[in-house]
Design a protein around this motif. Structure first.
Motif, PDB file in Angstrom:
ATOM      1  N   UNK A  95      11.133  -6.069  -2.809  1.00 47.13           N
ATOM      2  CA  UNK A  95      12.182  -5.480  -3.636  1.00 47.13           C
ATOM      3  C   UNK A  95      11.547  -4.806  -4.855  1.00 47.13           C
ATOM      4  N   UNK A  96      12.012  -3.614  -5.204  1.00 46.73           N
ATOM      5  CA  UNK A  96      11.445  -2.930  -6.387  1.00 46.73           C
ATOM      6  C   UNK A  96      11.492  -3.800  -7.644  1.00 46.73           C
ATOM      7  N   UNK A  97      12.465  -4.709  -7.729  1.00 42.86           N
ATOM      8  CA  UNK A  97      12.538  -5.599  -8.902  1.00 42.86           C
ATOM      9  C   UNK A  97      11.280  -6.468  -8.996  1.00 42.86           C
ATOM     10  N   UNK A 137      11.206  -5.876   3.044  1.00 42.30           N
ATOM     11  CA  UNK A 137      10.401  -4.983   2.210  1.00 42.30           C
ATOM     12  C   UNK A 137      10.475  -5.481   0.766  1.00 42.30           C
ATOM     13  N   UNK A 183       3.682   1.924   3.348  1.00 42.88           N
ATOM     14  CA  UNK A 183       3.967   0.771   4.214  1.00 42.88           C
ATOM     15  C   UNK A 183       5.450   0.819   4.604  1.00 42.88           C
ATOM     16  N   UNK A 216       0.866  -1.177   0.000  1.00 47.30           N
ATOM     17  CA  UNK A 216       0.000   0.000   0.000  1.00 47.30           C
ATOM     18  C   UNK A 216       0.906   1.230   0.000  1.00 47.30           C
ATOM     19  N   UNK A 234       5.579  -4.964   2.435  1.00 48.10           N
ATOM     20  CA  UNK A 234       6.430  -5.923   3.118  1.00 48.10           C
ATOM     21  C   UNK A 234       5.948  -7.329   2.847  1.00 48.10           C
ATOM     22  N   UNK A 275      14.171  -6.253   0.132  1.00 51.92           N
ATOM     23  CA  UNK A 275      15.287  -5.356   0.418  1.00 51.92           C
ATOM     24  C   UNK A 275      14.743  -4.153   1.169  1.00 51.92           C
ATOM     25  N   UNK A 276      15.150  -3.895   2.381  1.00 52.21           N
ATOM     26  CA  UNK A 276      16.014  -4.721   3.222  1.00 52.21           C
ATOM     27  C   UNK A 276      15.339  -6.044   3.599  1.00 52.21           C
ATOM     28  N   UNK A 277      16.202  -7.028   3.867  1.00 47.84           N
ATOM     29  CA  UNK A 277      15.700  -8.340   4.263  1.00 47.84           C
ATOM     30  C   UNK A 277      16.144  -8.656   5.678  1.00 47.84           C
TER      31      UNK A 277
END
Lengths: 349, 805
Positions: free
Chosen positions: A299-301, A297, A228, A225, A316, A262-264
């Motif tokens: 990952x943008x990929x 979170x 987040x 969302x 997340x 990412x971050x993990x």
């Protein structure tokens, strides 16, 4: 000659009362009493027999006889009522003498049992439902795209080594999902944020030894969302830990690596057995913490793969092993027990 | 990966106990799996100086040795042939000493002489190659201290004198952190975590080195697979064992010392993370080093002695004629490896394409320290530094001279600059870090941070190839102080949609309340179990999808039915003496489809065997009606009306005479019956067993039940008793009653089915039914009911060929 007929009849009628009383005195049973009553007062009873003689009496004498009949009838009925009271009191008294072996087991049908993993799964779904998460599902036989590619694990990615994969059929593109994360992908491909799902389900890894089962169960979570934050992830997992394992238990993140977040982080909870207080604790091996899953979170990929604008939303994701939750809470030492259909195991939950 | 703290201390001041350091590393993403203390495997063993030695009066092979520690002199009986003369230093296990094998020493009488403890050999202390001394005496010799160790004072602990004390961390380095596969890499992390300074190893300036007299030529044919290659020739080197400090460090991190040349390549790899390889330069045909793809079918014997057949995607290092190494994976073992006679060494430091190395390593099942690092990506900017470091060490330890390098660089590795807005960091994490904190954390990791407007320009050195995007930097900021992350709850802006598999959950509840236990069995099964279904070969259930790479035949195919695995679970229970079994499973089966993925319908199945539970004693063996009773409870609780029909079609794993089809709204949804004796035999089931399987997908959608009027007038019950052919099924009677039912007939129930000879005519059975009549608007009179009942009978009995009793 003796008395005149009317007087004799009255005498005889009145005598019935005494006879009845004498006859029923030894009786202890309602049925016998009723039978005696019928013998005296019934249509063909003694009283009726005597009353037949009334017809031959002069009319002036008849009321005397009738009055006697009524008196004796009343007397008998009173005697019956009295006797009945005594009989029922006696019956109650006799009934109280019964003694039953109450320690014998009850008469029942056997209890069935839901599998412990079903119970744990339902409980987890309910806990996350409180926070607005819905349940999503996906197939167990997956494509390489959903299981790896879209989760930022292209072919030859070293992270694939962590998840030794069963393939299905001839095409290398079809496999038994190695985690429930492909449900993230399927959800994000078909729906748009805001999203909050959990996805429980079995997964498969090519690993069969005393501590690994080639099939096991994971629970995936995803929340996407606007705005987040990773702190939201921590809060959601903290809520889960405290609801499932007990209030007051703490949570910590350790940085870690999963290609699709990412971050993990690896997620640990305070040892539910020793609360971090015992260096010789068998459950946490003295570390004070128990690992419960991985999280991070999105990952943008991954957003890119599913066509979600990573600059507009964030999200997340987390994953945990249901068996581990069950093992930690219920003291199950061997994951393999879960899949044998062993009634000695099933009946304990 | 093993990290020696003694070694690590060369690069960073260690602030804290080993456990504290381990906890810091773990929280930052470098999980320390174990902390092991070396040199504590024995105790009570000290350095002692030999004062005198004389032969044992009663035993030719024994020597009486007087040794001195920090307390006084002690006499020890020794059986070794190499007891040194007075002044020599040995390791003495005092009375009370504990040896690695658990032995505790005391005073001992040996052939009439008393011995206080013993003098120790390498074997007794379970010491490896890292300890000098003792070798001179052969296998049974005691350790005689030499070199630095011999300077230790008598009474000093052996572990200290030998430099054995160390702490080794086993670090689990995730696939993204290639930069941490070295001591310097871990030191950098610790420096960032503790605020200590990082000290990189110092290297000499080799830029003035003369070219090799015997020129070696370098050709890199595939610059994509090999972007960087640096070769240095060290001439006039003497191959010999490494000094003890080097051997000790390698042993501590699990690397076997071999020779100074090989040890230095391993040492620098463990120090800097750059895999290195040393060739015997004299063995390179035509003084040529060529990096190219292998030719199909080309062969190479690798260092482990295995002949490898190569393909065109393998990258190899060749001389003029043949491959001498599998690039980044393993060296060759047929001539070009370094041997004790080698005097000219070619030192390779290179950067190979991760995917290429990974592919070859996987194809050949050849996983090495080198391939592990190349697969994850070595620092392209550190190739020459490692070469210089190793060359200098080689020259120092082997006495050679370093010549000018041969270098290939396909590109210039410039550091990457990533913009980072502090506000974005806080928005993603839920923190409120100021710009200075963010800057400081990034700088402590070796990143350069410059302010550029409202954002930071972060320059990432080449050793952090994993940092590509702003979000990668957010993780770096977080992981140095991850415990600061607060816990908040997300604000949900949407109602959750209805979810979950309610039908399956209700079915589970119904079966559990009917007394069955839930099983969860594997999604795969064996071909033999599928065969035991005994369905025709064209049946979809007989064509399971195969697992391409199963672990065992038991898991070779995906299940097409839940029944075989449930029967296997039954067998499992019987094996442990549990015979009264009622198990169910609700789960997916896998059926081939025309689509890209198979169909995965949800099935429900149960098996029933053994005895029915009665009160205090079993109520007899379970039979078909127990199984159909469970079906009734299940579908009843789901409010799904159904019929059982004698199964006409062949149902494979069911007994042909004891099999029913479960029909809902005219559609068969499943089957229930007795398991076929053949199936039982094939799966090893003991005794009769009843099974049911149905598809949840075929059940109609559920709707909310609607209230029907509650009857206000009394019902009248009439019995119906008749003889009929044994072959007439109850379901047919029921159906026929429904066909002829009068309006006032409310419900029908069968009360008895009896067939005892004498009570019924030959070939017939007696049936007793109870029929309930009721009107919604009035009390029915006896006459009305009699009329309705008789008219029903008049139509029913002829239709069934039945005879009223």
């Amino acid at each position: 000659m003796g008395e005149p007929e009317p007087s004799r009849l009255v005498e005889e009628i009145l005598a019935l009362g005494e006879v009845f009383r004498g006859e029923v005195a030894p009786l202890k049973d309602e049925q016998e009493l009723r039978a005696a009553q019928a013998r005296f007062l019934g249509k063909k009873g003694s009283l009726s027999e005597l009353m037949k003689r009334m017809g031959s009496l002069p009319p002036a004498e008849r009321p005397r006889v009738g009055e006697a009949a009524n008196r004796v009838k009343q007397l008998i009925e009173e005697e019956v009522a009295r006797k009945l009271l005594r009989i029922s009191a006696l019956r109650r008294k006799r009934d109280l003498e019964r003694l039953v072996d109450v320690t014998l087991p009850g008469r029942t049908t056997p209890n069935g049992h839901l599998h412990i993993l079903t119970q744990v799964r339902r409980e987890l779904c309910a806990i996350f439902a409180e926070l607005g998460f819905e349940v999503a599902t996906g197939p167990q036989v997956e494509t390489d795209f959903h299981n790896f590619e879209a989760l930022a694990m292209p072919a030859d990615h070293p992270a694939r080594d962590m998840q030794d994969t069963f393939y299905v059929g001839d095409g290398a593109g079809t496999l038994l999902r190695t985690h429930t994360s492909p449900v993230q992908i399927r959800t994000m491909l078909t729906r748009k944020p805001p999203l909050a799902i959990i996805a429980p389900g079995v997964v498969y890894r090519r690993d069969d030894d005393p501590t690994h089962s080639p099939m096991f169960t994971q629970l995936e979570g995803l929340c996407v969302d606007k705005g987040i934050r990773m702190s939201d992830l921590k809060g959601v997992l903290l809520h889960f830990v405290q609801r499932f394992f007990g209030p007051g238990l703490g949570l910590r993140f350790r940085a870690s690596y999963f290609p699709f977040v990412e971050p993990g982080a690896e997620v640990d909870m305070r040892c539910s057995f020793c609360h971090g207080a015992r260096s010789d604790c068998r459950l946490c091996k003295g570390s004070g913490w128990l690992e419960i899953g991985g999280a991070g979170m999105v990952d943008p990929r991954v957003f890119e793969q599913v066509g979600i604008d990573a600059t507009a939303v964030s999200g997340f994701a987390f994953g945990m092993g249901l068996e581990r939750m069950a093992m930690l809470r219920h003291g199950i030492h061997d994951i393999k027990l879960a899949y044998e259909g062993d009634l000695r195991f099933a009946r304990q939950f | 990966m093993k990290i020696s703290l003694n070694w690590l201390a060369d690069y960073v001041e260690l602030r804290g106990t080993p456990e504290e350091l381990a906890a810091r590393l773990t929280s930052a993403g470098l999980e320390v799996e174990s902390v092991t203390r070396l040199g504590e495997r024995f105790s009570g063993v000290v350095v002692a100086e030999v004062c005198a030695r004389r032969p044992h009066p009663n035993a030719e092979r024994l020597t009486l040795v007087t040794v001195r520690d920090d307390v006084g002199e002690h006499e020890v009986v020794c059986g070794a042939p190499n007891v040194p003369a007075a002044g020599g230093k040995v390791l003495w296990a005092r009375p009370g000493a504990r040896l690695p094998d658990g032995r505790v020493l005391g005073m001992k009488e040996l052939k009439g002489a008393r011995s206080a403890g013993m003098l120790c050999s390498r074997a007794e202390l379970e010491l490896g190659e890292e300890v000098e001394g003792g070798a001179g005496g052969g296998g049974d010799g005691i350790i005689v201290l030499s070199g630095e160790a011999a300077l230790a004072a008598p009474g000093a602990l052996a572990a200290d004198a030998l430099g054995l004390r160390d702490v080794v961390l086993e670090v689990n380095v995730t696939a993204n952190r290639a930069d941490c596969l070295s001591h310097v890499g871990i030191a950098r992390e610790l420096a960032a975590l503790t605020g200590a300074a990082l000290m990189r190893p110092a290297v000499p300036d080799l830029s003035g080195a003369p070219p090799s007299a015997q020129g070696v030529r370098l050709f890199v044919e595939d610059a994509t697979a090999c972007p960087h290659y640096v070769a240095r020739v060290i001439e006039g080197i003497t191959v010999a064992p490494s000094p003890s400090w080097l051997r000790r460090r390698l042993e501590a991190v699990g690397v076997r010392p071999i020779s100074n040349v090989v040890d230095v390549t391993n040492y620098v790899m463990m120090e800097l993370g750059q895999p290195l390889h040393a060739f015997n330069a004299d063995a390179l045909m035509a003084d040529e080093v060529r990096v190219r793809r292998a030719r199909a079918g080309e062969k190479l014997r690798t260092l482990d002695g295995v002949d490898r057949v190569l393909d065109e995607q393998d990258l190899v290092i060749c001389d003029e004629v043949a491959p001498v190494a599998l690039a980044g994976v393993m060296g060759g073992g047929a001539g070009c490896e370094v041997s004790p006679e080698t005097t000219r060494v070619l030192l390779e430091s290179a950067c190979f394409d991760p995917a290429t190395v990974r592919r070859t390593a996987r194809r050949l099942g050849l996983h090495s320290e080198s391939s592990h690092r190349f697969e994850r990506g070595v620092d392209p900017g550190g190739v020459d530094f490692a070469s210089v470091r190793a060359a200098a060490l080689l020259a120092e330890l082997g006495g050679g001279s370093v010549t000018a390098p041969l270098e290939h660089h396909a590109r210039v590795e410039s550091p990457r600059t990533i913009p980072l807005a502090p506000a974005d960091v806080n928005a993603l994490l839920g923190l409120e870090l100021d710009e200075a904190t963010i800057t400081h954390r990034l700088e402590s990791l070796g990143l350069a941070v410059a302010l550029s407007g409202a954002t930071l320009a972060v320059t990432v050195p080449t050793f952090r190839r994993d940092l590509e995007r702003p979000v990668d930097l957010v993780e770096e900021v977080l992981r140095l102080a991850i415990d600061e992350l607060p816990a908040t709850l997300p604000v949900r802006r949407a109602w959750p949609a209805p979810s979950g598999d309610e039908l399956a959950e209700s079915a589970r509840d119904a079966l559990a309340s009917a007394g069955l236990c839930e099983a969860i069995t594997f999604g795969f099964t064996s071909r033999a179990k599928v065969a035991a279904l005994r369905l025709p070969p064209e049946h979809p259930a007989m064509k399971p999808l195969a697992v391409t790479n199963p672990l065992t035949e038991e898991q070779a195919v995906l299940r097409t039915s839940l029944v075989p695995n449930l029967l296997a679970a039954l067998v499992h229970n019987q094996k442990f003496g549990v015979y009264d079994v009622a198990l169910f499973e609700v789960g997916h089966v896998f059926l081939a489809s025309d689509g890209p993925l198979p169909d995965e319908p949800r099935y429900l199945a149960f098996v029933l065997a053994g005895e029915r539970t009665g009160w205090l004693k079993p109520a007899g063996a379970v039979d078909l009606h127990d199984a159909t009773g469970i079906v009734e409870r299940l579908l009843g609780s789901l409010r799904i009306p159904f019929q059982l029909l004698q199964a006409r079609a062949e149902h494979g794993f069911l007994h042909p005479g004891v099999a029913a089809s479960i029909v809902v709204g005219g559609v068969p949804v499943g089957i229930v019956g007795e398991v076929h004796p053949e199936t039982r035999a094939q799966l090893g089931v003991d005794g009769p067993v009843f099974a049911c399987e149905l598809s949840l997908e075929r059940l109609p959608p559920r709707s909310a039940p609607q209230l029907a009027a509650i009857p206000r007038f009394p019902a009248v019950v009439r019995d119906l008793s008749f003889f009929v052919d044994e072959s007439v099924a109850a379901a047919r009677v029921r159906r026929t009653i429904d066909e002829v039912r009068p309006a006032q007939l409310e419900s029908v129930r069968i009360l008895d089915d009896y067939r005892e000879a004498g009570k019924v005519p030959q070939g017939k059975k007696g049936l007793l039914w109870s029929l309930t009549y009721r009107a919604a608007d009035r009390t029915l009179t006896d006459a009305e009911v009699d009329a309705a009942h008789e008219s029903l009978l008049a139509r029913l009995l002829p239709a069934l060929g039945a005879e009223r009793r």
